[in-house]
Design a protein around this motif. Sequence first.
Motif, mmCIF file in Angstrom:
data_model
loop_
_atom_site.group_PDB
_atom_site.id
_atom_site.type_symbol
_atom_site.label_atom_id
_atom_site.label_comp_id
_atom_site.label_asym_id
_atom_site.label_seq_id
_atom_site.Cartn_x
_atom_site.Cartn_y
_atom_site.Cartn_z
ATOM 1 N N SER A 74 5.314 -41.198 -13.498
ATOM 2 C CA SER A 74 3.848 -41.202 -13.628
ATOM 3 C C SER A 74 3.363 -41.373 -15.061
ATOM 4 C CB SER A 74 3.259 -39.922 -13.027
ATOM 5 O OG SER A 74 3.522 -39.841 -11.642
ATOM 6 N N CYS A 95 2.756 -37.065 -11.207
ATOM 7 C CA CYS A 95 1.642 -36.716 -10.334
ATOM 8 C C CYS A 95 2.150 -36.399 -8.931
ATOM 9 C CB CYS A 95 0.632 -37.863 -10.296
ATOM 10 S SG CYS A 95 -0.108 -38.231 -11.906
ATOM 11 N N SER A 103 -2.060 -33.380 -9.944
ATOM 12 C CA SER A 103 -2.711 -34.043 -11.064
ATOM 13 C C SER A 103 -2.761 -35.541 -10.834
ATOM 14 C CB SER A 103 -1.947 -33.738 -12.349
ATOM 15 O OG SER A 103 -0.609 -34.205 -12.239
ATOM 16 N N ALA A 104 -3.555 -36.240 -11.647
ATOM 17 C CA ALA A 104 -3.725 -37.686 -11.498
ATOM 18 C C ALA A 104 -4.242 -38.261 -12.806
ATOM 19 C CB ALA A 104 -4.701 -37.992 -10.370
ATOM 20 N N SER A 107 -10.191 -40.228 -13.660
ATOM 21 C CA SER A 107 -10.969 -41.387 -13.219
ATOM 22 C C SER A 107 -11.741 -42.047 -14.348
ATOM 23 C CB SER A 107 -11.928 -40.980 -12.095
ATOM 24 O OG SER A 107 -12.770 -39.926 -12.527
ATOM 25 N N GLY A 132 -2.160 -40.813 -8.674
ATOM 26 C CA GLY A 132 -3.356 -40.283 -8.041
ATOM 27 C C GLY A 132 -3.329 -40.456 -6.537
ATOM 28 N N TYR A 133 -3.710 -39.397 -5.824
ATOM 29 C CA TYR A 133 -3.612 -39.446 -4.364
ATOM 30 C C TYR A 133 -4.885 -38.889 -3.726
ATOM 31 C CZ TYR A 133 -0.359 -40.058 -0.388
ATOM 32 O OH TYR A 133 0.290 -40.485 0.737
ATOM 33 N N THR A 134 -6.005 -39.123 -4.388
ATOM 34 C CA THR A 134 -7.314 -38.783 -3.839
ATOM 35 C C THR A 134 -8.176 -40.037 -3.904
ATOM 36 O OG1 THR A 134 -8.134 -38.089 -6.010
ATOM 37 C CG2 THR A 134 -7.164 -36.377 -4.613
ATOM 38 N N THR A 137 -8.993 -41.381 -7.298
ATOM 39 C CA THR A 137 -7.914 -41.676 -8.237
ATOM 40 C C THR A 137 -6.917 -42.698 -7.678
ATOM 41 O OG1 THR A 137 -6.564 -39.808 -7.427
ATOM 42 C CG2 THR A 137 -8.045 -39.387 -9.297
ATOM 43 N N GLN A 142 -9.802 -47.433 -9.483
ATOM 44 C CA GLN A 142 -9.302 -47.646 -10.840
ATOM 45 C C GLN A 142 -9.269 -49.125 -11.203
ATOM 46 O OE1 GLN A 142 -8.962 -45.343 -12.906
ATOM 47 N NE2 GLN A 142 -7.967 -43.499 -12.145
#
Length: 446
Positions: A74, A95, A103-104, A107, A132-134, A137, A142
């Motif tokens: 990451s 991440c 964490s990520a 944004s 990022g996994y939301t 993110t 991005q």
Amino acid sequence: MLRVLPFASMLLLLFAAPLLASDKPNVIFILADDQGSVDAGCYGSKDLHTPHMDSLAVHGVRMTQFYSAAPVCSPSRAGALTGRWPVRAGVPNNCSSKQGGGSALPSDEITMAEMFKAAGYTTAHIGKWHIGYTPDTMPLAQGFDYSIGHMGGCIDNYSHFFYWNGPNRHDLWRNGKEVYEDGRYFPQLMADEAGEFIEKYHDQPFFIYYAMNTPHYPYQGEAKWLEHFQDVKYPRNLYAAFIASQDERIGQLLAKLDKLDLRKNTIIIYQSDNGYSTEERAHFGGGKSGPYRGAKFSMFEGGIRLPGIISWPGHLPEGEVRDQMAHACDWMPTLAELTGVKLPETHLDGRSMVEMLNNAGAQSPHFNHPLHWQVGTGKNAAWAVRAGDWKLIANTRDTNENAGNAAFKLFLANITEDPGETTNLADQHPDIVARLTKLHDEEITP
């Protein structure tokens, strides 16, 4: 007549803008996952099959002192995509591989995709993400117009499940929505998706972040390549088969560009994110660091000194080698200069390599700009500084499979004289240790 002229001028500007945008070169960023320092024919390997990776060096510039942004997934990706030291970009550690957690990449960080999108490029993420996994993110948030791949650290290449931190979970997403492609070999899925994207957008500038899941574990080379390497010693045979399967798909990607006559209008960069893995899930090895000490997770050269190639036939030198220091954070300013797009208005740690790429006698962009690495935070974080010939490491391990995972509090080496980092000179040169420690303390905020 005078009233017509301003109107005609305005029309000219309106029509000229897209024409100028269409003249910009395409960019494809190919990122390998856990590929060792010397694991390609063009880097000296005699037992691997990598003709297509090697062709990028034949038609481009191959770097022998190219460093990734981190020795782990990451942070390495965050640095390459933002042009900023990973810890500064907000990604000091790996991440999460779990949806909605961990964490990520923040944004508000500006990615390479956002830079190209602002310049009129159509952008695609194909492959691994792992920063990022939301929803805010993941790739579409991005700077990417299109995304297909897995959001976590790795997947099984046939089921597309993440099996390494239970419960087992499916991880394949298209434009933020989960999709199922049961049994479809992921390297081939990536090549197919890239080919379709190129076909669709070949008449306008595009940027593809082609982030492979290979040769990261699980080693899943195809049957024909497993048979081809059956006489190679385990676990190198498994790794070699997977590398060959990877290379074959790179060949498909290059063939698509050739079919559409796009090679001379496409910049291709290639690098590995970190050194080869010696984890149990990677059969405790398979890759090679050659003369360098360390592997994945290590701040020794084998963890961060990796394949780095850039190819743009007809515009950059071909078949040449550069031994000057370069770094993954340098891609963003380098590509901005080559394509003529505007850099984001933020602090960048990378420096343009264009002069060095065009002139073998030019200085490294880091001649007077030290390189920094850090994984983790606080007093026990692993970090390294390279200034000129000297490199200082703190709190790292030697992760080569035969090194016993030896730990080092401080390790100083002159990389020009001792690229294998065989001798720790920290006690002999306390002044250099103090100077490089100060560089780290002043540059990196824990």
